[in-house]
Write an enzyme that holds these catalytic residues in place. Sequence first.
Site, PDB file in Angstrom:
ATOM      1  CE  LYS A   1      -9.756 -27.444   8.685  1.00 33.91           C
ATOM      2  NZ  LYS A   1      -9.442 -26.549   9.795  1.00 33.91           N
TER       3      LYS A   1
ATOM      4  CD  GLN B   1     -11.447 -25.631  12.838  1.00 30.86           C
ATOM      5  OE1 GLN B   1     -10.883 -26.536  12.233  1.00 30.86           O
ATOM      6  NE2 GLN B   1     -11.610 -24.432  12.318  1.00 30.86           N
TER       7      GLN B   1
ATOM      8  CG  ASP C   1      -3.796 -25.684  11.392  1.00 32.13           C
ATOM      9  OD1 ASP C   1      -4.072 -25.847  10.192  1.00 32.13           O
ATOM     10  OD2 ASP C   1      -4.651 -25.540  12.286  1.00 32.13           O
TER      11      ASP C   1
END
Length: 281
Positions: free
Chosen positions: A50, A94, A117
């Site tokens: 990422k 994460q 997200d």
Amino acid sequence: MAAEIIDGKAVALAVREAVAADVATLERPPGLATLLVGDDPASAIYVANKRKQCEAAGMRDLHQHLPGDIAQDELAAIVEALNADPDVTGILLQLPLPDHLDAAPLIASIHPDKDVDGLTEVSAGRLVLGKPGLRPCTPSGVIELLDAYGVQIEGAEAVVVGRSDLVGKPQAQLLLARNATVTMCHSRTRDLPSVCRRADILVAAAGVPRLIGPDSVKPGATVIDVGMHRTDEGLCGDVDFDAVSEVAGRITPVPGGVGPMTIAMLLRNTVTAAQLAAVTA
Ligand code: NAP
């Protein structure tokens, strides 16, 4: 006849290039704050990818690697500080977190306009209500693949197998927002193959290796495989790729289908967050 293969790598590259072009038009490059807690090796690889792609698209990498024994309230304070920091465009926590931490309240505390997200309750509510907002990356990537291959969504019968908050539910909402007629299946669905055979667009997100066989697919249907499994013979998805390819009109491979789209859509969301912030500034 063998199905057309939907090339997720190529579509993801096109999305990343479009994102980089959008970033170049912004006054200040967006900043993506990734939070990695502890040393889970798979999470470390995901976050490294990422960050790499964030920088390649011209964005600012605002990564923090936090100790695995960090306390819940310390991590909550870090999220709050990122929420308040105007230099931070997007926040990505994460998952999974170490066992002593409770992810739900931490995710809920992310500012919805920085929720790249798309997993907070506010983002989910905006999606259901059809309001502008940040959408979950994997299901958005599926829509992007359908569009890239000119698949007609409006009016199509779409069947989504799986109802998780991460994939199945937002996938159904995104298809509904595009005027598909959507059916959701789950572990208690009776006669799954016959329901799946209705689908013009079949999205498999059950987390069961090769659950979807040729008896579950209408000839000519578009089959999107979100599943991802490591087996002794290598990676496979929720779809029996070889057999279903003989029936479907189009199909995503695993790997190289939905997988590459997730990070591309994360980058897209970060630019969208920057644009939303500019509107509300
Ligand atoms: P999840 O949270 O485990 O949810 C699985 C869903 O599938 C549940 O709703 C479950 O039903 C349903 N299900 C399980 N077995 C079924 C069966 N035999 N028939 C019909 N439905 C069944 O999984 P997830 O997080 O949504 O992930 C799904 C898959 O996508 C996994 O393989 C995951 O690794 C993969 N994934 C890939 C990406 C990517 O970037 N490519 C991203 C996210 C996830 P119930 O609700 O009734 O239990």
